[in-house]
Design an enzyme around this catalytic site. Structure first.
Site, PDB file in Angstrom:
ATOM      1  N   GLY A 504       0.829  -1.200   0.000  1.00  0.00           N
ATOM      2  CA  GLY A 504       0.000   0.000   0.000  1.00  0.00           C
ATOM      3  C   GLY A 504       0.856   1.239   0.000  1.00  0.00           C
ATOM      4  O   GLY A 504       2.085   1.182  -0.013  1.00  0.00           O
ATOM      5  N   GLY A 506       0.633   5.496   1.542  1.00  0.00           N
ATOM      6  CA  GLY A 506      -0.058   6.583   2.212  1.00  0.00           C
ATOM      7  C   GLY A 506       0.563   7.905   1.853  1.00  0.00           C
ATOM      8  O   GLY A 506       1.347   8.027   0.911  1.00  0.00           O
ATOM      9  N   GLY A 507       0.209   8.948   2.630  1.00  0.00           N
ATOM     10  CA  GLY A 507       0.685  10.278   2.312  1.00  0.00           C
ATOM     11  C   GLY A 507       2.180  10.433   2.466  1.00  0.00           C
ATOM     12  O   GLY A 507       2.783  11.303   1.852  1.00  0.00           O
ATOM     13  N   VAL A 511       4.179   1.383   1.807  1.00  0.00           N
ATOM     14  CA  VAL A 511       4.249   0.471   2.943  1.00  0.00           C
ATOM     15  C   VAL A 511       4.603  -0.918   2.415  1.00  0.00           C
ATOM     16  O   VAL A 511       4.015  -1.379   1.424  1.00  0.00           O
ATOM     17  CB  VAL A 511       2.916   0.429   3.718  1.00  0.00           C
ATOM     18  CG1 VAL A 511       3.019  -0.528   4.900  1.00  0.00           C
ATOM     19  CG2 VAL A 511       2.528   1.824   4.197  1.00  0.00           C
ATOM     20  N   ASP A 568      -7.545  -1.219  29.116  1.00  0.00           N
ATOM     21  CA  ASP A 568      -6.087  -1.329  28.940  1.00  0.00           C
ATOM     22  C   ASP A 568      -5.624  -0.419  27.810  1.00  0.00           C
ATOM     23  O   ASP A 568      -4.816  -0.802  26.971  1.00  0.00           O
ATOM     24  CB  ASP A 568      -5.690  -2.781  28.657  1.00  0.00           C
ATOM     25  CG  ASP A 568      -4.176  -3.001  28.818  1.00  0.00           C
ATOM     26  OD1 ASP A 568      -3.533  -2.185  29.504  1.00  0.00           O
ATOM     27  OD2 ASP A 568      -3.655  -3.969  28.256  1.00  0.00           O
TER      28      ASP A 568
END
Length: 763
Positions: A504, A506-507, A511, A568
């Site tokens: 992938g 992104g900006g 990735v 948590d």
């Protein structure tokens, strides 16, 4: 020819009187009247109206007051016990200066019954909704409708007692929707002992608020302003009463309806309906004395009734699901009024019914002990000594810290038994602690050995300087959660950023998927040289990440089909996708709540030290506010770049929360910001300070002081919104560490159960 001018003159005179009333729309004088032909009085500001009305299918006529723009809701009725059976009613002044209502037969239906003779009376509808009788030559009012509430209380009306005049301001429900005469239910202040509100059906008590302690009633929240109205309780030698004022431009009313429910309602102008703001009778534990003598009700328990410690059920089966528990409880060992007797403290309860306030020079404990009939005592902000005699009724237990403490008298036999039990328990605790510390030490050694071997295989290194994480003292301290890797390790894992491994983009860039030599799968974001974004943009994402986490938590708390408490929430449980959108993960410790449930209790505390709220870590109490506390810790960690657990500073022994609180009070909050950030900072300083401010509000010691996540999102999203000043955070006090403790911090928890045994010896 002579009669015509007289008729015209008479008509003109009548028209003149009508026009005079129409112009003086808020009052009538002694020579004026209101006739049941559509004539009304309207307050000077146009907020309220007074006139004749009927209800439903009934033909009975009444004089009442309503909001001018809400004529369907009558707030006060003059002749509620004596309706007019025709449409010939008139409201006027009589010769004594009293307001009267009479029918077409000249029979007096209702009167203000003032004992004072008034020479120049005026009846006026004020813009508060108060219909008053006054003498034009006097400043004070002779009679007020506010002194005679019906089923509704509006802003400025009192509910309580005038002790000086021995007069009560109480409410009574309507009989039904078509009949405003007094119904079955009354709501009033009981001024015997400490004041409290009582709901009755006839002579039977259905509900009591609990005693007023100077801040609140029973287990209710503190009396303070809401977005709709501003309430207040006045308590002094002459008067005790509840009163409220509307927050402009709201219209609201406090109402006791025909079913016995007690609600504060506000008018919704958009949907043209009344909506509930607060309901006083919320659950079965609000019913009067549901668990009987010496029984306590806790709505979070199933079944909700149990006996106070030191008491046993009158019937062995009475507290099962199938049995009515109202029979109550008996002392396991009866009192003998001996000097060996003492008191046991019960925390977070609604104080029992039928209290007596004492003025004594002795301590309250000693005063109660010297009275054989005294079975319990308590101390509040408004009374230094309150005592109870005989059996205790209508006790309720709470899981929060709003309510009071009571000291119940116990027999010498019971105190001896619990002393032996307590000694045995301490011995067991000492043995358990020794074994636990030994096991913890073995576990820590094993963990360090395994981690050292894993680092040797993966080539992993700790963040900062590719070698060690240096704390503020300059000492070396390893980060146990976040790791960085050599570029060579990453290149090998991703096949040198092969296109086949790209999953992938992104900006910030593409990735890649990869696999370490240990077999662990990883995802790697590689910053693209032509992405147009860099370190400034990445740092600018910090604020958006904070907002994203807040919205995710808001979804879990309020928008999800099931209300989810994460329990948590921490930095490592917030994952970022390819576009740096935060995703809350790891719901292994999460709990779901019923639709009306707001709080839970557990004996097994799950979570991570440093992120757990005080009430959860100490008492096992969790709620949406415990998640809010964890969120606040995460916010302050993001802004500072430091972890709460393990934080150290050369000038003090505070943790991160205490350090931020110290800087906040010294007007140095901006120093919280990560020192490694570039200058100038890529987002406005005001935005950073707002994050710190919101973070401190979220980590406040008391759960009720922390904002809900819906308010947190609003705070983060609106620079114009004024934020309240935070109070001291939980777990922020200074630690005193020995040399050995500086590297291995001891976690100390204590039980929230408090037991105080007092024995008074005779002289």
């Amino acid at each position: 020819m002579v009669i015509f001018p007289v008729l015209v003159l008479s008509y003109c005179f009548t028209l003149f009187l009508f026009l005079e009333i129409s112009c003086a729309v808020d009052s009538i004088a002694s020579h004026q009247s209101i006739i049941d032909n559509g004539q009304t009085l309207t307050s000077s500001g146009g907020r309220f109206e007074l006139g004749f009305f009927s209800l439903g299918n009934s033909r009975n006529r009444y004089i009442g007051i309503w909001f001018k723009d809400i004529p369907s809701t009558v707030l006060w009725v003059a002749n509620r016990n004596n309706p007019i059976t025709s449409s010939l009613g008139v409201l006027k002044m009589n010769s004594d200066g009293n307001i009267i209502i009479f029918s077409g037969t000249e029979d007096v239906i209702w009167s203000s019954n003032s004992s004072m003779t008034v020479k120049n009376p005026t009846a006026q509808l004020l813009d508060t909704g108060n219909f008053v009788l006054r003498d034009d030559k006097r400043e004070s009012y002779i009679w007020l409708s506010f002194d005679y509430p019906c089923d509704s209380l509006i802003a400025g009306m009192k509910l309580g007692w005038s002790l000086k005049e021995n007069r009560s301001w109480s409410m009574s429900s309507w009989k039904n929707a078509d009949d405003p005469s007094p119904g079955d239910f009354t709501y009033k202040v009981d001024h015997n002992g400490l004041p409290e509100f009582i709901l009755q059906k006839g002579s039977e008590i259905l509900y009591r608020s609990g005693n007023y302690d100077g801040i609140r009633f029973g287990g209710d929240p503190e009396i303070k302003s809401t977005p709709v109205y501003d309430p207040m309780f006045v308590y002094h030698a002459n008067e005790m009463y509840y009163i409220f004022e509307d927050i402009y431009p709201e219209k609201s009313r406090f109402v006791l309806n025909q079913t016995g429910s007690i609600d504060h309602l506000k008018w919704d102008d958009i949907n043209q309906e009344w909506i509930v703001v607060i309901t006083l009778r919320r659950d079965s534990c609000d019913n009067y004395d549901p668990c009987g003598t010496h029984g306590t009700c806790n709505i979070n328990n199933v079944p909700p009734c149990e006996c106070l410690k030191g008491f046993t059920p009158k019937s062995p089966q009475q507290y099962s699901d199938a049995f009515n528990p109202s029979a109550g409880c008996l002392r396991s060992s009866p009192l003998a009024c001996s000097r060996e007797e003492g008191f046991v403290k019960f925390t977070k309860v609604k104080l029992p019914d039928n209290s007596q306030v004492l003025n004594t020079t002795n301590s309250c404990e000693k005063e109660c002990f010297t009275r054989c009939s005294c079975s319990a005592y308590a101390i509040t902000d408004v009374a230094s000594c309150i005592v109870w005699s005989g059996d205790l009724h209508d006790i309720r237990s709470y899981n929060d810290g709003w309510s009071a403490n009571i000291y119940v008298r116990m027999s010498a036999n019971y105190l001896r038994d619990i002393h032996v039990e307590s000694s045995n328990k301490k011995k067991k605790i000492i043995v358990s602690v020794v074994l636990g510390i030994s096991l913890l030490g073995l576990t820590a050694i094993s963990f360090l050995i395994i981690r050292q071997k894993r680092r040797a295989r993966t080539g992993g290194i700790n963040i900062n300087n590719h070698d060690r994480d240096y704390n503020m003292n300059g000492s070396q301290e390893e980060d146990l959660e976040l790791h960085a890797f050599h570029l060579a390790t990453i290149e090998t894992a991703t096949n040198y950023f092969s296109f086949a491994n790209k999953i992938g983009e992104g900006g910030f860039g593409p990735v890649y998927k990869g696999q370490l030599s240990t077999g662990q799968k990883i995802a790697v974001k590689r910053l693209s040289t032509d992405s147009g974004q860099g370190i400034s943009e990445f740092k600018n994402e910090c604020f958006e990440i904070i907002v994203g986490i807040a919205r995710g938590l808001l979804y879990l708390h309020e928008d999800s089909r099931l209300r989810i408490i994460h329990r948590d929430l921490k930095a490592s449980n917030v994952l970022l996708d390819g576009d740096l959108n935060p995703k809350i993960s790891d719901f292994g410790a999460a709990k779901t709540f019923r639709g009306d449930q707001t709080e839970g209790n557990t004996r097994r505390v799950f979570g991570t030290y440093g992120y757990m709220s005080p009430e959860y870590a100490i008492d096992g109490l969790f709620s949406m506010k415990s998640d809010v506390y964890s969120f606040g810790v995460v916010v302050l960690e993001i802004v500072s770049g430091k972890k709460n657990g393990g934080f150290t500073h050369p000038d003090h022994d505070l943790n991160l929360l205490g350090h931020v609180w110290k800087l906040w009070n010294e007007d140095k909050a901006i120093e919280v910001m990560n020192g490694n950030m570039e200058t100038p900072f890529p987002v406005p300083i005001s935005q950073v300070l707002r994050c710190i401010h919101v973070g401190l509000l979220c980590v406040q010691q008391r759960p009720e002081d922390r904002p809900a996540m819906s308010m947190v999102v609003l705070m983060l999203g609106s620079d114009a919104m004024t934020l309240p000043q935070p109070k001291q955070p939980g777990f922020s006090s200074e630690r005193f560490l020995t040399d050995t403790e500086s590297s291995s911090r001891e976690k100390k928890f204590h039980s929230g159960i408090e037991l105080t045994i007092t024995t008074i010896e005779g002289r």
